[in-house]
Design an enzyme around this catalytic site. Sequence first.
Site, mmCIF file in Angstrom:
data_model
loop_
_atom_site.group_PDB
_atom_site.id
_atom_site.type_symbol
_atom_site.label_atom_id
_atom_site.label_comp_id
_atom_site.label_asym_id
_atom_site.label_seq_id
_atom_site.Cartn_x
_atom_site.Cartn_y
_atom_site.Cartn_z
ATOM 1 N N MET B 1 0.841 -1.206 0.000
ATOM 2 C CA MET B 1 0.000 0.000 0.000
ATOM 3 C C MET B 1 0.873 1.252 0.000
ATOM 4 S SD MET B 1 -3.376 0.529 2.282
ATOM 5 C CE MET B 1 -2.727 0.939 3.855
ATOM 6 N N CYS B 2 0.482 2.250 -0.728
ATOM 7 C CA CYS B 2 1.140 3.553 -0.731
ATOM 8 C C CYS B 2 0.039 4.577 -0.969
ATOM 9 C CB CYS B 2 2.145 3.669 -1.868
ATOM 10 S SG CYS B 2 3.629 2.661 -1.657
ATOM 11 N N GLY B 3 0.350 5.832 -0.721
ATOM 12 C CA GLY B 3 -0.604 6.888 -1.050
ATOM 13 C C GLY B 3 0.012 7.786 -2.108
#
Lengths: 228, 298
Positions: B1-3
């Site tokens: 997950m990353c933003g």
Amino acid sequence: MPVFDLATTELRNLNQSLHAISGNTTNEDFEVINPRGAHAIAVGIDAPVDVHIKGSVGYYCAGMNETANITVHGNAGPGVAENMMSGKVVIKGDASQYAGATAHGGLLVIEGNAASRCGISMKGIDIVVKGNIGHMSAFMAQSGNLVVLGDAGDALGDSLYEARLFVRGEVKSLGADCIKKDMRPEHLELLAKLLEDAGISDVKPDEFTRYGSARQLYNFNIDNADAY
Amino acid sequence: MCGIVGLFLKDKSLEPQLGSLLSEMLVTMTDRGPDSAGIAIYGSDQSNLAKITIQSPDPETDFAGLTDELRKAGIENVSILPKSTHAVLTVPADQIDATRSALCDLRPDVRVMGTGSTMEIYKEVGLPKDVLERFKIADMAGSHGIGHTRMATESAVTTLGAHPFSTGLDQCLVHNGSLSNHNNLRRSLTHDGIRLETQNDSEVAAAYLTGEMAKGKNLGAALTSALDDLDGFFTFVVGTKSGFGVVRDPIACKPAIMAETDAYVAFGSEYRALVNLPGIETARVWEPEPATVYFWEH
């Protein structure tokens, strides 16, 4: 009517207040303002209550819902109404991926479009989408009904079990073991009821095509034994 | 997950607020990636001058006296603006390569984050709010920018492993996902003479686009080729001097949401990142389609 402003109130206060409701009679309506895309709004309700969410929500809104009526006056993020058991969830805008995933019952109405994987592994829910749905929708869907007034993306109903799929527009491609089927009187009757429940009166059941499982994939075929 | 986030301004009156708007968007994405954060901002163009954003593990020592030593090495017209662990060197546009090679000799521990006529890149390990504060990103003006909050999967949590990645002049990329054919691609890109600094998969994606644009493709065409040549999960947001692009892989399991008004085009991993933008209530908001290239040009 209890009003929760998520700009000033912790999400947990809202969800705990909703979880505190019990009984079989209809409760006072709840209103949620400034949801601002927050995750897990109105998750796990187990009582008949109407919840109006005024704005767009993030991941997993209305998950695990039982008997509540939840309306999102905006768009919904991924996993809306995931694992719903009963009740009704209405999304006035669009829904992101895997709307209604694994849900066992109830009705999910999406008035806009749904993205990919709509109804993935559905287990009894009815989903009505007024717009289009994305690719891999109803993947491994086990039971329930998916009604789409617009078009469906690639690989509709891949590895489908016994869910029924009704699409009014074009299907870009069918997934493995998903086939077009005849619309019999009982299906027209079922579809008429689903459209009525979703508040749709300007579309006729005979405008839809039914898709379902060819049942070739989920029974072991002895001729394939060598492959294992 | 990353933003990941991105903001491309159409209304010039918003340009002084670019840094603060992007900062707010990025901080909202902290819980998608608290390891490290970074931002690329396209500011004003100074004729015939170029910016080289550099980073040092020991900035006080490395940046002291650097301009004097660069002048002695032949880069006469050079100035430096240090910001915490980073500094922006401004040099004549035709002396970028000479400056980079002088830096290698003079300051072997200094890394180049990016080069270009308008682009500056800042990235560090740490919580997004701390990284943004350290570089005073909220005070920066610009025409467009992209940002990233990282939850590392494919390479170590280091400054160099943080996004955005820049592998060409005024080009940068942020990535949510993971690539599976990056080792092979890295070999062929290196063979073609493209400089890669890390073992990170996302840097390969940036270098791939640099290579395609070097063949004469515009950003949109380069992103279209990426759909054929990159294998794995990706949502990319990409910046060039005048352009801003978005593409998702055909499976599209990495989230993405976009908003457009007369004043801007905005991208966020989640809608939460967009809620403070002016006029978001009436913006056109949509989820970018899988395997579909979106790009805008000034």
